[in-house]
Scaffold this active site. Structure first.
Site, PDB file in Angstrom:
ATOM      1  CD  GLU A  83      47.523 -17.703  93.604  1.00  0.00           C
ATOM      2  OE1 GLU A  83      46.630 -18.115  92.824  1.00  0.00           O
ATOM      3  OE2 GLU A  83      48.679 -17.488  93.265  1.00  0.00           O
ATOM      4  CB  CYS A 122      47.214 -18.351  88.761  1.00  0.00           C
ATOM      5  SG  CYS A 122      48.115 -17.121  89.691  1.00  0.00           S
ATOM      6  CE  LYS A 170      56.312 -29.398  96.946  1.00  0.00           C
ATOM      7  NZ  LYS A 170      56.963 -29.059  95.645  1.00  0.00           N
TER       8      LYS A 170
HETATM    9  P1  NAD Z   1      50.029 -30.306  89.800  1.00  0.00           P
HETATM   10  O1  NAD Z   1      48.777 -29.798  90.346  1.00  0.00           O
HETATM   11  O2  NAD Z   1      50.339 -31.737  90.026  1.00  0.00           O
HETATM   12  O3  NAD Z   1      51.276 -29.487  90.393  1.00  0.00           O
HETATM   13  C1  NAD Z   1      51.240 -28.102  90.678  1.00  0.00           C
HETATM   14  C2  NAD Z   1      52.217 -27.855  91.824  1.00  0.00           C
HETATM   15  O4  NAD Z   1      51.708 -28.469  92.981  1.00  0.00           O
HETATM   16  C3  NAD Z   1      53.594 -28.471  91.582  1.00  0.00           C
HETATM   17  O5  NAD Z   1      54.578 -27.496  91.816  1.00  0.00           O
HETATM   18  C4  NAD Z   1      53.701 -29.599  92.589  1.00  0.00           C
HETATM   19  O6  NAD Z   1      54.951 -29.643  93.221  1.00  0.00           O
HETATM   20  C5  NAD Z   1      52.682 -29.265  93.636  1.00  0.00           C
HETATM   21  N1  NAD Z   1      52.021 -30.456  94.161  1.00  0.00           N
HETATM   22  C6  NAD Z   1      51.424 -31.439  93.449  1.00  0.00           C
HETATM   23  N2  NAD Z   1      50.917 -32.371  94.266  1.00  0.00           N
HETATM   24  C7  NAD Z   1      51.208 -31.983  95.537  1.00  0.00           C
HETATM   25  C8  NAD Z   1      50.958 -32.520  96.825  1.00  0.00           C
HETATM   26  N3  NAD Z   1      50.263 -33.662  96.989  1.00  0.00           N
HETATM   27  N4  NAD Z   1      51.423 -31.854  97.904  1.00  0.00           N
HETATM   28  C9  NAD Z   1      52.110 -30.700  97.760  1.00  0.00           C
HETATM   29  N5  NAD Z   1      52.373 -30.138  96.571  1.00  0.00           N
HETATM   30  C10 NAD Z   1      51.919 -30.764  95.468  1.00  0.00           C
HETATM   31  O7  NAD Z   1      50.008 -30.133  88.266  1.00  0.00           O
HETATM   32  P2  NAD Z   1      50.950 -29.532  87.168  1.00  0.00           P
HETATM   33  O8  NAD Z   1      50.907 -30.445  86.001  1.00  0.00           O
HETATM   34  O9  NAD Z   1      52.299 -29.201  87.675  1.00  0.00           O
HETATM   35  O10 NAD Z   1      50.193 -28.212  86.810  1.00  0.00           O
HETATM   36  C11 NAD Z   1      48.887 -28.391  86.292  1.00  0.00           C
HETATM   37  C12 NAD Z   1      47.988 -27.298  86.659  1.00  0.00           C
HETATM   38  O11 NAD Z   1      48.309 -26.684  87.875  1.00  0.00           O
HETATM   39  C13 NAD Z   1      48.016 -26.168  85.659  1.00  0.00           C
HETATM   40  O12 NAD Z   1      47.207 -26.487  84.587  1.00  0.00           O
HETATM   41  C14 NAD Z   1      47.484 -25.048  86.435  1.00  0.00           C
HETATM   42  O13 NAD Z   1      46.085 -25.090  86.362  1.00  0.00           O
HETATM   43  C15 NAD Z   1      47.867 -25.341  87.854  1.00  0.00           C
HETATM   44  N6  NAD Z   1      48.925 -24.460  88.372  1.00  0.00           N
HETATM   45  C16 NAD Z   1      48.544 -23.318  88.949  1.00  0.00           C
HETATM   46  C17 NAD Z   1      49.498 -22.465  89.442  1.00  0.00           C
HETATM   47  C18 NAD Z   1      49.123 -21.161  90.090  1.00  0.00           C
HETATM   48  O14 NAD Z   1      49.936 -20.267  90.148  1.00  0.00           O
HETATM   49  N7  NAD Z   1      47.921 -21.038  90.618  1.00  0.00           N
HETATM   50  C19 NAD Z   1      50.839 -22.798  89.331  1.00  0.00           C
HETATM   51  C20 NAD Z   1      51.194 -24.007  88.730  1.00  0.00           C
HETATM   52  C21 NAD Z   1      50.214 -24.841  88.258  1.00  0.00           C
END
Ligand code: NAD
Length: 474
Positions: A247, A281, A172
């Protein structure tokens, strides 16, 4: 080049969907294209295809898997320009960074492809007449969920790792930045992986994960993203007895020792912090600087950071692009306001740019209080927080005093300091005197709330396998 039509890939067949939502270009706020949402039937078909493909792919000779994967890497590289431009359009990063991302993806596939030939087992000595061997076996179908910040490089780790180990995968991709995941899957399909070995779906993330993870045929879950979602998916995987590779986020410390060159470290810090507009990250965030070099460091960091030109990713003058979505812009504004209200000093930046798009300058705050929210949460944006220290043990204790433990950085020429930092910093990767914390050939991942499991290196591939101990009495 125009933005590609985004499609799903189910069992090797590309298709769209009647439900589609807009994809927004963060440089302008305008629509770039449409995201097709997979139906429940699509998800089930993808799973059936992955199960069927696993029967042949897991039994394909590792050398043959390697050949196909190397072909995919070459295809990806050949398409660098088109892929990079699409990533600039939906994610916002600069064209230079998008090209680097394609190159990173290429290198990761190359490593995993070759490492797939080295998934060794071992012979365990036993009593006479009893032969014991340990062999490695692919788990089976993997469900992978990847985020919007590295829309190509992040799924590459999962797809290449899974395939090299003999697993098949349903990916996904990120719903806001889907072009990178599509380009990746396209490269593997065009390289000749069996139909169904790699499937691509998009849609509402929670609906997809809640549907796929409980399915008995899904044998492993891998996710990169935020801590709350990671905990949720880890719990869901645990409930259904699936191993998970998680991760998650970080709030990386940088310890600048008294023997470091303030100018040199400040320059490197500004470049590292600007990478992907801080939406990384492993982005360096909390700078603990020895009081002997604190003032010159803050001055030099502010000067270097203010040199970072912010603008659209496809403008060759831009060193840093916009934030990928409006959520990040609001989050950074709120972190900065909170830190200032607790006494932080704005050295440079600190205010969004007055233009359409999600533009926020590289921001350096000094004298940041330990209770500022950005010191303990993950800002995930172009925000650097600088505070002084006197004693290295105290700096290490403060660096460790967060729920995250992903990457850490330090600058020192002292072997004694370096050894102490390597021993005592809580992290999955420590980079001393540079800012590269993840490479294809070494394991990457965190501990504490930053997650578990590793990507890259020998350990990365091993994560997609289970061991079987075979004992044979002769
Ligand atoms: P988020 O946590 O809602 O989304 C992050 C990712 O997770 C998105 O790509 C989304 O598709 C996926 N996701 C969300 N809910 C999911 C679920 N129930 N099942 C499967 N996938 C799901 O929040 P956001 O607003 O997109 O990002 C906020 C925070 O996420 C950032 O502040 C950061 O801390 C963190 N983040 C971390 C990384 C990383 O590389 N570790 C990458 C992106 C975001």
């Amino acid at each position: 080049m125009s933005y590609p039509e985004i499609k799903l890939c189910i069992g090797g067949v590309w298709k769209t969907s009647t439900k589609r939502t807009p994809i927004i270009n963060p440089s302008s706020g305008e629509s770039a294209g449409e995201l097709p949402h997979a139906t429940t039937a699509d998800l089930d078909a993808a799973l059936d295809a992955a199960v069927a493909a696993e029967k042949t792919w897991s039994r394909t000779a590792p050398a043959e898997r390697e050949t196909i994967m190397l072909r995919a890497a070459a295809i990806l590289k050949d398409r660098t320009e088109d892929i990079a431009r699409a990533v600039v359009t939906d994610q916002g990063k600069t064209l230079f960074e998008a090209r680097v991302e394609v190159s990173t993806a290429h290198d990761r596939i190359m490593w995993d492809a070759a490492e797939g030939r080295r998934l060794y087992g071992r012979i365990v000595p036993s009593r006479p007449g009893l032969r014991q061997m340990v062999t490695r076996h692919p788990f089976g179908v993997v469900a992978a969920f990847t985020p919007w910040n590295y829309p190509l490089a992040s799924p590459t780790r999962k797809v290449a790792g899974a395939l090299a180990a003999g697993c098949t995968i349903i990916l996904k991709g990120a719903e806001e930045t889907p072009s990178g995941a599509m380009a990746l899957v396209q490269a593997f399909v065009d390289a000749g992986v069996p139909a169904g070995a790699v499937n691509l779906v998009f849609g509402t993330p929670s609906e997809i994960s809640e549907h796929l993870i409980p399915k008995p045929d899904v044998r492993l879950v891998t996710f990169t993203g935020s801590v709350p979602v990671g905990k949720h998916l880890g719990a869901l995987a645990g409930k259904h007895m699936k191993p998970a590779i998680l991760e998650l986020g970080g709030n990386s410390p940088v310890i600048v020792c008294e023997d470091a060159s303030a100018d040199h470290v400040a320059q490197a810090s500004a470049i590292a912090k600007a990478r992907n507009s801080g939406q990384v990250c492993v982005s360096p965030t909390r700078f603990f600087v020895h009081e002997a070099v604190y003032d010159p460091f803050v001055r030099a960091f502010g000067a270097r950071a203010s040199d970072i030109r912010v603008g659209p990713g496809d403008d060759p003058d831009s060193i840093m692009g916009p934030l990928a979505n409006a959520r990040r812009l609001e989050a950074i504004e709120s972190y900065v306001a909170d830190a200032i209200s607790r006494g932080a000093r704005v050295v440079t930046g600190g205010k969004r740019l007055d233009r359409p798009g999600n533009y926020y300058p590289l921001t350096v705050l000094a004298d940041v209080a330990p209770d500022a929210r950005a010191m303990t949460e993950e800002p995930f944006g172009p925000l650097a927080l600088v505070t002084p220290y006197r004693d290295l043990d105290d700096a290490i204790a403060r660096a460790n005093n967060v729920d995250f433990a992903l990457s850490a950085y330090a600058f020192t020429d002292s072997a004694r300091n370096a050894a102490k930092l390597a021993d005592d910093l809580e992290c999955g990767a420590l980079a001393i005197n540079h800012f590269v914390s993840t490479v294809p050939e070494a394991p990457f991942g965190g501990t504490k709330d930053s997650g578990y499991g590793r990507e890259g290196g020998t350990e990365g591939l091993e994560g997609y396998t289970y061991t079987k101990t075979v004992s044979h009495l002769t």
